[in-house]
Structure formats: structure tokens, C-alpha cells
Scaffold this active site. Structure first.
Site, PDB file in Angstrom:
ATOM      1  N   ASP A 172       1.501  -9.245   5.729  1.00  0.00           N
ATOM      2  CA  ASP A 172       1.281  -8.580   7.014  1.00  0.00           C
ATOM      3  C   ASP A 172       0.380  -9.466   7.863  1.00  0.00           C
ATOM      4  OD1 ASP A 172      -1.585  -7.886   6.439  1.00  0.00           O
ATOM      5  OD2 ASP A 172      -0.648  -6.627   4.924  1.00  0.00           O
ATOM      6  N   LYS A 201       4.316  -6.074   9.997  1.00  0.00           N
ATOM      7  CA  LYS A 201       4.158  -4.810   9.289  1.00  0.00           C
ATOM      8  C   LYS A 201       3.575  -3.780  10.225  1.00  0.00           C
ATOM      9  CE  LYS A 201       1.661  -2.709   5.406  1.00  0.00           C
ATOM     10  NZ  LYS A 201       0.709  -2.951   4.291  1.00  0.00           N
ATOM     11  N   ARG A 203       2.585   0.451  10.213  1.00  0.00           N
ATOM     12  CA  ARG A 203       2.442   1.648   9.395  1.00  0.00           C
ATOM     13  C   ARG A 203       2.150   2.837  10.285  1.00  0.00           C
ATOM     14  NH1 ARG A 203       1.070   2.390   4.025  1.00  0.00           N
ATOM     15  NH2 ARG A 203       0.466   0.193   3.814  1.00  0.00           N
ATOM     16  N   THR A 234       4.816  -3.060  -0.043  1.00  0.00           N
ATOM     17  CA  THR A 234       4.576  -4.148   0.907  1.00  0.00           C
ATOM     18  C   THR A 234       4.921  -5.499   0.281  1.00  0.00           C
ATOM     19  OG1 THR A 234       2.858  -2.923   2.081  1.00  0.00           O
ATOM     20  CG2 THR A 234       2.811  -5.316   2.269  1.00  0.00           C
TER      21      THR A 234
END
Length: 325
Positions: A172, A201, A203, A234
């Protein structure tokens, strides 16, 4: 110097003490029928430089909050008993991932944890590969000794990477600095350039999205570096993206293996050629056969022992982590 290791982290503490060439200081932990507990040192600490070791991972015997409570109370008892200096040695520190507000009225648990530890009168805290070192250091008013796994993992892997291209990837954008530091440590050991890559990434409400991979990984051995493996989702996303872009193999490296949820399936997934963690958190949530066949554990105890030795002797932690300046 006196080193205490609370019962939940005693095996790791014994390894640290062995590397230091000392014995663990004696202490008592008692549980009462109503769920309360008591912990105290069984030898004098007055005027001593005291280190108290406890990882804040949970397991079926003790949850995170109970381990935190036991650590806090023991630190307070040591301070009250007249220790000259008290350092909390927390190989894995819980609640460090929430260090900024991403939604309105979010808690800043890393700061609250710092407040609790400092309320016990500690002089310093020592830990390994926190989620965000800058935010962690800013949460404390006392000294913070933030160790990392750069040299540990680089020395472990240097002879196994062959002559082909090597790329260090972050799963990430937030981990780019960690991956960069590891790449800068690894490249001189290999004597050649090491590439860089990272995954996007996002979330939201526990759901992770983002599939973009930045960096050239074709025909390369890719090392995906993170601070911890929780469920492993991940890490597996990053491995799949790298293989889709032509990587020959993908290895996962993380300081702390929590292995919750579906982590067992991730650990045994063939898209990860190797998964390497340290022993700050025992892999007790994994099936023993899965852990033995698919997990490689590098001990961080000698690193903590040397860091404790240097702090006690007013030596350089920068030289320990990065090499001579």
C-alpha cells in the site's frame, strides 16, 4: 540492569535474556477468582535500570486488553519500587494502527495507548516495526526506541535471491518508506540495483479495494514488505498483482504475524513462495502443520537484546539499525 518478561511473553524474554548473557529477573503473577490479577517483582529494583517485556498480541489464554492491563500494572509496581529508569519493551504493540482520523470522531488509539503507558511513569518504550513510526513517536512525550527489521531480513535473504532481478514492493502507499528503507539496506548487500513497486489500497468499513500496481516486476523476485500480517488479504492482493505482471515469484516479509480470520489459507497459498515473519508473536492461531510447512520465523530476540544493551550503555541505536555513519 534487570530484565523482566511477563508470563505471556516469557519464551521471547528468555531468548532476549540469553542473548544478553543474563537471567530474567524473578517476578510473580497471581490470578484471583473474580478475574483480577496481581503482578510484582520478586527482587529489589531500587536504583536499577529496569526493562519490562510484554508483547500486546492476544491469544485464547489472554486477550490484548488483559495483556495491556498486566503490563501497565507491572510497570507501575516497578516504578513504585524505586527503579531508577523504566523501559517498556513491547515487541508487538497493539492499537498502533489507528494513528489518524479517517472519519469524523475517530479515536486516536495510538495516542491513548501512549498516555496510559506514560501514566505508569515509564522513561522510554521500545518496539519493533510500528505501523507509522513518525505518528508513534509523536504520540509519546518519553523516549521512543523504534527498531526495524531491515537488517534482520536483508541478512536472512541475501544468499537466497540468486542473480536475477529483485524488486521490493509495498502492499500500500503508506508502506512505501518502509519498503524503501529495506531496499536501501538490501541493495548494497546484493551488490546490485533493487527495484521498487507499490500497490494502491483503499479501505472503507473494513472493505479493501484497489488493484493498480506501480513499478516493473516482470521476471523479478518480488519481496512484499509490511509491518504485520493480520488476515493476510493485503499481502495476497499484492502477490496476485505482481504475478499477473510477470513476477517469477513473490515472498512476503512482515515483522509481526497475527494470523487472524482466513490467514491460514493465505499462508498456504501457492502464490506466495515464502512467508517470513519474526517471533514477536507466536503463530499459535495457525495449524501447527501449516506453520511448519509454510512459515519461516526469524528471531528478533538478538536485535532486542543488542538494543537493550546499547540503551543501557548509552550506545548508538542508529548504528545498530543502519550501520556505521
Amino acid at each position: 540492569m534487570k530484565l523482566f518478561a511477563l508470563n505471556a511473553s516469557r519464551p521471547f524474554g528468555e531468548h532476549v535474556a540469553q542473548s544478553l548473557g543474563i537471567s530474567l529477573a524473578r517476578h510473580e503473577e497471581r490470578d484471583f477468582e473474580d478475574g483480577e490479577h496481581k503482578a510484582r517483582p520478586l527482587q529489589s529494583v531500587r536504583g536499577e535500570d529496569v526493562y519490562v517485556l510484554q508483547s500486546l498480541n492476544g491469544d485464547p489464554q489472554q486477550g490484548v486488553n488483559e495483556r495491556l492491563c498486566r503490563l501497565l500494572f507491572f510497570l507501575g509496581a516497578v516504578r513504585d519500587a524505586g527503579a531508577r529508569r523504566v523501559t517498556a519493551v513491547v515487541p508487538y504493540i497493539a492499537y498502533a494502527r489507528k494513528d489518524r482520523r479517517t472519519k469524523s470522531r475517530d479515536p486516536l488509539t495510538s495516542r491513548y495507548l501512549a498516555t496510559l503507558l506514560e501514566a505508569m511513569g515509564i522513561d522510554a518504550v521500545m518496539t519493533l516495526d510500528v505501523h507509522n513510526p513518525a505518528a508513534f513517536q509523536n504520540a509519546f512525550h518519553c523516549l521512543t526506541h523504534t527498531l526495524d527489521t531491515r537488517r534482520l531480513f536483508a541478512e536472512y535473504l541475501r544468499r537466497d535471491l540468486g542473480d536475477g532481478p529483485v524488486v521490493v514492493a509495498s502492499p500500500d502507499p503508506g508502506g512505501v518508506k518502509r519498503a524503501q528503507g529495506f531496499r536501501e539496506m538490501l541493495a548494497p548487500m546484493l551488490g546490485r540495483e533493487v527495484g521498487a513497486a507499490y500497490m494502491e489500497k483503499r479501505r472503507s468499513e473494513g472493505e479493501v479495494s484497489g488493484t493498480l500496481l506501480t513499478g516493473d516486476v516482470e521476471d523479478a523476485s518480488v519481496l512484499v514488505v509490511d509491518d504485520l500480517v493480520s488476515s493476510g488479504g493485503t499481502l495476497l492482493r499484492a502477490a496476485k498483482a505482481c504475478l499477473d505482471q510477470g513476477a517469477t515469484r513473490v515472498m512476503g516479509l512482515a515483522a509481526h504475524g497475527l494470523f487472524v480470520g482466513d490467514a491460514e489459507a493465505v499462508v498456504s497459498d501457492t502464490r506466495l513462495s515464502r512467508l517470513i515473519v519474526t517471533d514477536t508473536v507466536p503463530p499459535t492461531r495457525l495449524d501447527a502443520d501449516v506453520a511448519r510447512q509454510h512459515l519461516e520465523v526469524v528471531s528478533a530476540a538478538p536485535l532486542f537484546a543488542e538494543a537493550i544493551r546499547r540503551v543501557h550503555d548509552n550506545g548508538s541505536l542508529t548504528e545498530l539499525l543502519e550501520g556505521p555513519e
